[in-house]
Design a protein around this motif. Structure first.
Motif, PDB file in Angstrom:
ATOM      1  N   VAL A  70       1.151  -1.171   0.376  1.00  0.00           N
ATOM      2  CA  VAL A  70      -0.007  -0.061  -0.034  1.00  0.00           C
ATOM      3  C   VAL A  70       0.732   1.017  -0.365  1.00  0.00           C
ATOM      4  O   VAL A  70       2.148   1.328   0.117  1.00  0.00           O
ATOM      5  CB  VAL A  70      -0.795  -0.158   1.008  1.00  0.00           C
ATOM      6  CG1 VAL A  70      -2.089  -1.174   0.934  1.00  0.00           C
ATOM      7  CG2 VAL A  70      -0.247  -0.320   2.548  1.00  0.00           C
ATOM      8  N   GLY A  71       0.322   2.471  -0.174  1.00  0.00           N
ATOM      9  CA  GLY A  71       1.440   3.575  -0.345  1.00  0.00           C
ATOM     10  C   GLY A  71       0.743   4.003   0.980  1.00  0.00           C
ATOM     11  O   GLY A  71      -0.350   4.050   1.466  1.00  0.00           O
ATOM     12  N   PRO A  72       1.383   5.894   0.740  1.00  0.00           N
ATOM     13  CA  PRO A  72       1.056   6.377   2.161  1.00  0.00           C
ATOM     14  C   PRO A  72      -0.106   7.236   2.464  1.00  0.00           C
ATOM     15  O   PRO A  72      -0.242   7.930   3.345  1.00  0.00           O
ATOM     16  CB  PRO A  72       2.298   8.020   1.571  1.00  0.00           C
ATOM     17  CG  PRO A  72       2.451   7.306   0.076  1.00  0.00           C
ATOM     18  CD  PRO A  72       2.239   6.229   0.081  1.00  0.00           C
ATOM     19  N   ASP A  73      -1.050   7.068   1.153  1.00  0.00           N
ATOM     20  CA  ASP A  73      -2.439   7.397   1.684  1.00  0.00           C
ATOM     21  C   ASP A  73      -3.574   6.720   1.802  1.00  0.00           C
ATOM     22  O   ASP A  73      -4.543   6.952   1.838  1.00  0.00           O
ATOM     23  CB  ASP A  73      -2.502   8.453   0.320  1.00  0.00           C
ATOM     24  CG  ASP A  73      -2.367  10.340  -0.322  1.00  0.00           C
ATOM     25  OD1 ASP A  73      -1.484  10.441   0.683  1.00  0.00           O
ATOM     26  OD2 ASP A  73      -2.131  10.747  -0.508  1.00  0.00           O
ATOM     27  N   ASP A  74      -2.337   5.049   2.329  1.00  0.00           N
ATOM     28  CA  ASP A  74      -3.645   4.500   2.665  1.00  0.00           C
ATOM     29  C   ASP A  74      -3.105   4.149   3.964  1.00  0.00           C
ATOM     30  O   ASP A  74      -2.948   5.034   5.033  1.00  0.00           O
ATOM     31  CB  ASP A  74      -2.808   2.915   2.351  1.00  0.00           C
ATOM     32  CG  ASP A  74      -4.151   3.331   1.029  1.00  0.00           C
ATOM     33  OD1 ASP A  74      -4.696   3.361  -0.034  1.00  0.00           O
ATOM     34  OD2 ASP A  74      -3.027   3.280  -0.545  1.00  0.00           O
ATOM     35  N   ALA A  75      -3.323   2.837   4.837  1.00  0.00           N
ATOM     36  CA  ALA A  75      -3.040   2.738   6.506  1.00  0.00           C
ATOM     37  C   ALA A  75      -3.220   1.445   6.892  1.00  0.00           C
ATOM     38  O   ALA A  75      -3.817   0.406   5.727  1.00  0.00           O
ATOM     39  CB  ALA A  75      -4.242   3.184   6.751  1.00  0.00           C
ATOM     40  N   ILE A  76      -2.584   1.685   7.465  1.00  0.00           N
ATOM     41  CA  ILE A  76      -2.149  -0.202   7.975  1.00  0.00           C
ATOM     42  C   ILE A  76      -3.534  -0.770   8.473  1.00  0.00           C
ATOM     43  O   ILE A  76      -3.527  -0.280   9.373  1.00  0.00           O
ATOM     44  CB  ILE A  76      -0.742  -0.483   8.820  1.00  0.00           C
ATOM     45  CG1 ILE A  76       0.398  -0.236   8.069  1.00  0.00           C
ATOM     46  CG2 ILE A  76      -1.131  -1.698   9.165  1.00  0.00           C
ATOM     47  CD1 ILE A  76       1.506   0.770   9.402  1.00  0.00           C
ATOM     48  N   GLU A  77      -3.900  -1.901   8.652  1.00  0.00           N
ATOM     49  CA  GLU A  77      -5.046  -2.185   8.709  1.00  0.00           C
ATOM     50  C   GLU A  77      -5.112  -3.474   9.453  1.00  0.00           C
ATOM     51  O   GLU A  77      -4.055  -4.518   9.094  1.00  0.00           O
ATOM     52  CB  GLU A  77      -6.378  -2.630   7.385  1.00  0.00           C
ATOM     53  CG  GLU A  77      -6.611  -1.492   6.770  1.00  0.00           C
ATOM     54  CD  GLU A  77      -7.796  -1.808   5.866  1.00  0.00           C
ATOM     55  OE1 GLU A  77      -7.795  -2.446   5.821  1.00  0.00           O
ATOM     56  OE2 GLU A  77      -8.551  -0.651   5.396  1.00  0.00           O
ATOM     57  N   GLY A  94      13.461   9.032   1.953  1.00  0.00           N
ATOM     58  CA  GLY A  94      12.407  10.194   2.186  1.00  0.00           C
ATOM     59  C   GLY A  94      11.845   9.137   3.370  1.00  0.00           C
ATOM     60  O   GLY A  94      12.697   8.388   4.211  1.00  0.00           O
ATOM     61  N   GLU A  95      10.868  10.175   3.764  1.00  0.00           N
ATOM     62  CA  GLU A  95      10.036   9.732   4.872  1.00  0.00           C
ATOM     63  C   GLU A  95       8.887   9.309   5.158  1.00  0.00           C
ATOM     64  O   GLU A  95       7.622   9.852   4.106  1.00  0.00           O
ATOM     65  CB  GLU A  95       9.303  10.658   5.407  1.00  0.00           C
ATOM     66  CG  GLU A  95       8.792  10.619   7.306  1.00  0.00           C
ATOM     67  CD  GLU A  95       8.559  12.173   7.398  1.00  0.00           C
ATOM     68  OE1 GLU A  95       9.989  12.209   8.307  1.00  0.00           O
ATOM     69  OE2 GLU A  95       7.247  12.844   7.412  1.00  0.00           O
ATOM     70  N   LEU A  96       8.094   7.694   5.133  1.00  0.00           N
ATOM     71  CA  LEU A  96       6.679   7.117   4.915  1.00  0.00           C
ATOM     72  C   LEU A  96       5.752   7.388   6.403  1.00  0.00           C
ATOM     73  O   LEU A  96       6.759   6.910   7.383  1.00  0.00           O
ATOM     74  CB  LEU A  96       7.273   5.696   4.939  1.00  0.00           C
ATOM     75  CG  LEU A  96       5.638   5.090   4.218  1.00  0.00           C
ATOM     76  CD1 LEU A  96       5.241   4.879   3.694  1.00  0.00           C
ATOM     77  CD2 LEU A  96       6.276   3.033   4.171  1.00  0.00           C
ATOM     78  N   ARG A  97       4.609   7.853   6.370  1.00  0.00           N
ATOM     79  CA  ARG A  97       4.385   7.918   7.363  1.00  0.00           C
ATOM     80  C   ARG A  97       3.036   7.742   7.601  1.00  0.00           C
ATOM     81  O   ARG A  97       2.069   7.918   5.819  1.00  0.00           O
ATOM     82  CB  ARG A  97       3.857   9.599   7.267  1.00  0.00           C
ATOM     83  CG  ARG A  97       3.254  10.455   8.950  1.00  0.00           C
ATOM     84  CD  ARG A  97       2.728  11.292   8.369  1.00  0.00           C
ATOM     85  NE  ARG A  97       4.148  12.256   8.811  1.00  0.00           N
ATOM     86  CZ  ARG A  97       4.751  12.702  10.439  1.00  0.00           C
ATOM     87  NH1 ARG A  97       4.262  12.220  11.362  1.00  0.00           N
ATOM     88  NH2 ARG A  97       6.079  13.219   9.677  1.00  0.00           N
ATOM     89  N   MET A  98       2.518   6.830   8.418  1.00  0.00           N
ATOM     90  CA  MET A  98       0.797   5.664   8.089  1.00  0.00           C
ATOM     91  C   MET A  98       0.095   5.222   9.270  1.00  0.00           C
ATOM     92  O   MET A  98       1.146   4.875  10.268  1.00  0.00           O
ATOM     93  CB  MET A  98       2.029   4.188   7.327  1.00  0.00           C
ATOM     94  CG  MET A  98       2.785   3.918   6.558  1.00  0.00           C
ATOM     95  SD  MET A  98       1.372   4.056   5.254  1.00  0.00           S
ATOM     96  CE  MET A  98      -0.071   3.132   4.978  1.00  0.00           C
ATOM     97  N   PRO A  99      -0.725   6.295   9.204  1.00  0.00           N
ATOM     98  CA  PRO A  99      -2.324   5.542  10.458  1.00  0.00           C
ATOM     99  C   PRO A  99      -1.815   3.779  10.199  1.00  0.00           C
ATOM    100  O   PRO A  99      -1.955   3.264   9.768  1.00  0.00           O
ATOM    101  CB  PRO A  99      -2.915   6.437   9.612  1.00  0.00           C
ATOM    102  CG  PRO A  99      -3.052   6.177   8.045  1.00  0.00           C
ATOM    103  CD  PRO A  99      -1.903   6.227   7.911  1.00  0.00           C
ATOM    104  N   VAL A 100      -2.535   3.694  11.658  1.00  0.00           N
ATOM    105  CA  VAL A 100      -3.005   2.362  11.748  1.00  0.00           C
ATOM    106  C   VAL A 100      -4.242   2.305  11.958  1.00  0.00           C
ATOM    107  O   VAL A 100      -4.571   3.138  13.198  1.00  0.00           O
ATOM    108  CB  VAL A 100      -2.061   2.248  13.021  1.00  0.00           C
ATOM    109  CG1 VAL A 100      -2.383   0.711  13.117  1.00  0.00           C
ATOM    110  CG2 VAL A 100      -0.520   2.036  12.605  1.00  0.00           C
TER     111      VAL A 100
END
Length: 299
Positions: free
Chosen positions: A120-127, A273-279
């Motif tokens: 998945v990409g940075p505009d998705d989320a870890i589910e 770079g920086e990868l920022r992911m919500p959970v």
């Protein structure tokens, strides 16, 4: 250069101010999900025309697009298990994640394959798929292959590397095989961009760190890999042919730990770079919890 995939699988090139210049027009004959692979395959021919395009084009604001994984459809996603000594120490032994177990390194395990559908990409989320199973973050440098590689010696291995990407190897703990526990949908966030090899001359000595809600969990340098990038390309290309666009996850250092819904995981790799992911918690479970084994097993 920094290469992006966005919106409906458009491909673009980053500019210094943070915008994107669309480059999809160079790939008119390619199915959308395969555009980045085709761009990598044709890079030697397209690099100069794209560089010329970037010089005179008006960039698109990054904030105005939906960022997809920069390589949304690799043919192969292969990962290096236990490729840092201190990670080996934290997983086994008396006080490890798996108390009393002997956890071997890449020297024994060699590698495992993750489902590319987990990307998945940075505009998705870890589910997270279960409310009562431990799921851990694992910060890694992803290596993107640039050309067909079969039985490549480590001395020539870097010629087959196209670029790098921040990568999270999200892991469900338990008895199941690694490839299952690490292949749930959304369990391989990558991005925001592929950075080409020429822009990262020191890939064998990159500092990186991972935070959860601002707290540092993992901090390491790729110089501490047991098998460095060249040796990983040698190892995997000896077993299976690697193709342009394939991804190697190089392994995680010490500091892995659980994540929960509401957390924010941030991986920062110098020069990459920086990868920022919500959970989040997956809304609809597709597997009954009663069918899942107890939380034991290998990392």
């Amino acid at each position: 250069m920094r290469l992006y995939s966005y919106d409906d699988y458009q491909v673009g090139v980053g500019v210094p101010d943070g915008g994107i210049v669309r480059a999809t027009q160079f790939l008119p004959d390619v199915p959308p999900r395969d555009r980045m692979t085709a761009l990598i395959e044709r890079w030697e021919r397209l690099r100069e025309p794209i560089a010329d395009l970037v010089t005179g084009a008006t960039p698109i604001d990054l904030a105005s697009v939906r960022l997809l994984p920069p390589q949304p459809h690799p043919g192969l996603l292969i990962a290096a298990p236990v490729n840092y000594r201190r990670h080996q120490q934290e997983m086994g032994g008396e006080s490890g994640v798996y108390p009393g177990m002997v956890v071997h390194t890449i020297e024994t395990y060699a590698g495992f394959v993750k489902a590319s559908s987990s990307i998945v990409g940075p505009d998705d989320a870890i589910e997270l798929p279960f409310e009562d199973r431990r799921v851990d973050h694992e910060a890694e440098l992803g290596v993107v292959i640039g050309a067909t590689a079969s039985r490549v010696h480590r001395d020539r291995a870097m010629d087959y590397v196209f670029g790098y990407v921040p990568l999270l190897d999200i892991t469900l703990r338990g008895d199941e095989d690694r490839s299952y526990r690490k292949s749930f949908d959304t369990f391989t966030p990558i991005g925001p961009a592929i950075v080409t090899r020429d822009a990262v001359p020191g890939a064998d000595a990159l500092d990186f760190r991972l935070t959860v809600n601002g707290d540092i969990r993992q901090r390491a340098n790729t110089r501490d890999l047991i098998y460095g990038i060249s040796r990983l390309v040698e190892l995997y290309s000896a077993a299976m042919t690697l193709h342009a666009g394939d991804i190697i996850a190089t392994g995680t250092p010490e500091g892995v730990g659980p994540i929960s819904p509401g957390d924010e995981v941030v991986l920062r790799i110098d020069e990459v770079g920086e990868l920022r992911m919500p959970v989040t918690l997956r809304k609809a479970l597709t597997v009954n919890r009663q069918d899942q084994p107890a939380i034991r097993g290998l990392s």
